[in-house]
Every structure is written in C-alpha cells, then in structure tokens.
Scaffold this active site. Structure first.
Site, PDB file in Angstrom:
ATOM      1  N   SER A  13       0.803  -1.228   0.000  1.00  0.00           N
ATOM      2  CA  SER A  13       0.000   0.000   0.000  1.00  0.00           C
ATOM      3  C   SER A  13       0.832   1.273   0.000  1.00  0.00           C
ATOM      4  CB  SER A  13      -0.940   0.008   1.216  1.00  0.00           C
ATOM      5  OG  SER A  13      -0.200  -0.013   2.422  1.00  0.00           O
ATOM      6  N   SER A 131      15.881  -7.229   0.261  1.00  0.00           N
ATOM      7  CA  SER A 131      16.942  -7.105   1.253  1.00  0.00           C
ATOM      8  C   SER A 131      17.370  -5.640   1.307  1.00  0.00           C
ATOM      9  CB  SER A 131      18.101  -8.031   0.904  1.00  0.00           C
ATOM     10  OG  SER A 131      19.141  -7.933   1.848  1.00  0.00           O
ATOM     11  N   TYR A 145      18.370  -3.734  12.355  1.00  0.00           N
ATOM     12  CA  TYR A 145      17.825  -3.746  10.999  1.00  0.00           C
ATOM     13  C   TYR A 145      18.794  -4.476  10.069  1.00  0.00           C
ATOM     14  CZ  TYR A 145      16.075  -2.149   6.493  1.00  0.00           C
ATOM     15  OH  TYR A 145      15.598  -2.103   5.199  1.00  0.00           O
ATOM     16  N   LYS A 149      18.337  -8.055   7.798  1.00  0.00           N
ATOM     17  CA  LYS A 149      18.599  -8.200   6.371  1.00  0.00           C
ATOM     18  C   LYS A 149      19.699  -9.240   6.119  1.00  0.00           C
ATOM     19  CE  LYS A 149      15.413  -5.461   4.981  1.00  0.00           C
ATOM     20  NZ  LYS A 149      14.204  -6.044   4.343  1.00  0.00           N
TER      21      LYS A 149
END
Length: 270
Positions: A13, A131, A145, A149
């Site tokens: 979205s 990624s 974070y 990844k």
C-alpha cells in the site's frame, strides 16, 4: 506483455510495494497486494488488495488461500513488507528486536511457507526477497535492521538450494537508501541515547541527508520487474551506488571498507 502471471506483494500500500504493484499492474500481471488496512490503499489498475498482517500465521494463511481460490496459482512472491529501527545495539531491548524480526524475517518466512506448496506442485515459481545494502554492509546505529537483512540473505541462499529442483528460484533485491516513509520515519530505540548521543545524532543527520537525495521507489520496482522477466541472478543490487558498494564489499580489503564506512558516517579513525 506478461501472460497473466499472478504476483503477490506484501506491504503493497505504500513505498516500494505500491510502486511495484503499480508497475506490474501496468505490465499486465495479475497483482494481489497485501496491506494491513486495504481500505487505505490507493486504487491501482490490475491490482487487488487484501488484508494481510505478515506477523500473523492466520492472516497469512487466509490471504494466500484467497489468492489461490481466485487464481489457482501464485507465480511470484515479493516479500517487501518491512520495518526499520535506528539506535545503538546496546540500547535495543530484546522486545524491540523481536518485533523487528517478526516483520522483517519471520514475516517472509510465513509467506514462503504458505506459497511454496502451490509453487512446488506447479513446478514453477519465483520468490523475491527485498533485502538491502545493509544486508551485506552494516551501518552504525542500524545494527538490528542490518541483522534482519543479513538473516534474509542467509535464508534466501539456503532456500534457493532447497527448492531449485522444483523449478522454484529465490532472488535478493538489494536497494540502498530509498526515498520512502520507511527510511524517513524509521522508529528509534526507546532507551535514551546516553553516551552514544553525539555520534548517533551526527550519523542520523548523515543518513537523512542521503535519504532525501535518494531515488524514488520506482527504481526498485524496475529492478523487481527485471528480476521477474530477465535472466536469473540471485543478488540484484539496485542502482549504481548499490552495485558499487556490492563490488567494494567483495573485492576491497576489509580494513579499507571499515575506514570508508567510518568516514562516511562521521566517525574518527579506529
């Protein structure tokens, strides 16, 4: 023109997900976009939105069952939904880390587990995991974070070996900073910065400056389209900077990479 391949995109979205849904819809794909609140998604020609919370087993199962009931197949899964977190590793609570991993790692895992049976039965499928450059080149104050990844990169490589005999492949799309709300409005750790305050604030200022001058999500959407339609390649950096960083990581001496990173983010020598 695509022959009505069915594509599922999580986090569709806004940002990269929305740009990808729009591009693939324009190119003739039959796109199903997952969103926490589909009523807030913009209407896009060729795209149907459904409720999807990648942190919920029930929501994932319901969404995938809906797509399969309508189409009988899923040709491509784009695991795009993600969240960010900025702050010192020492200040990151286990609860904060768990919430991030629930979206960024366990979310894709839930989706992969849900779509793979139909892909294996059809002996055809492509799983694209979004990624990041931080998946191979970590940055300070983005430790969790970057860890999520890194996890996606390892999961993708292992999975590709496991499903290749069923004619299913896995791709990693690796953007650098992109001008999206995810990057601009990244959550920060709740604990006060304390001794890390001066350096963390300087680093954040550097990162925000890069984000504001970063390309729009359409550049990532273009790469996803190329990954679907072009020759197979597992790791696909997005844009010249990401490609350069990927090569530097592979071929530059580790000490030189370390020094370059520290200089980029305003650290002293060390």
């Amino acid at each position: 023109m695509a022959q009505q391949k069915v594509v599922v995109i999580t986090g569709a979205s806004s940002g990269i997900g929305e740009a990808t849904a729009r591009l693939l819809g324009q190119r003739g794909y039959r796109v199903y976009g997952g969103a926490r609140d589909p009523s807030r998604a913009k209407q896009i020609s060729g795209v149907k939105f459904g409720a999807l919370d990648v942190t919920s087993d029930e929501s994932v199962a319901s969404f995938v069952a809906w797509v399969l009931a309508e189409t009988g197949k899923i040709d491509v899964l784009v695991n795009n939904a993600g969240v960010s977190l900025v702050g010192p590793v020492e200040n990151t609570s286990v609860n904060e880390a768990a919430k991030l991993f629930d979206v960024n790692v366990f979310g894709p895992l839930r989706m992969i587990r849900a779509v793979l049976p139909s892909m294996r039965n059809a002996r055809s499928g492509l799983i694209i995991n979004i990624s990041s450059v931080l998946g191979f080149l970590p940055a300070p104050f983005m430790g969790l974070y970057a860890s999520s990844k890194h996890a996606i990169e390892g999961l993708s490589e292992s999975l590709d070996h496991e499903v290749r005999d069923f004619n299913v492949r896995v791709v990693l799309v690796e953007p650098t900073f992109t001008n999206t709300n995810l990057d601009v409005n990244a959550a920060t750790t709740e604990a006060p910065l304390g001794v890390y305050a001066r350096q963390a604030e300087a680093t954040t200022k550097t990162v925000l400056a890069q984000i504001k001058s970063a390309p729009s999500p359409t550049i990532v959407a273009d790469k996803i389209l190329a990954a679907i339609e072009g020759p197979y390649k597992m790791r696909q950096p997005v844009g010249g900077q990401a490609t350069l960083l990927s090569r530097l990581r592979r071929f530059m001496p580790a000490k030189a990479v370390d020094s370059s990173l520290r200089k980029t983010f305003g650290f002293g020598k060390g």
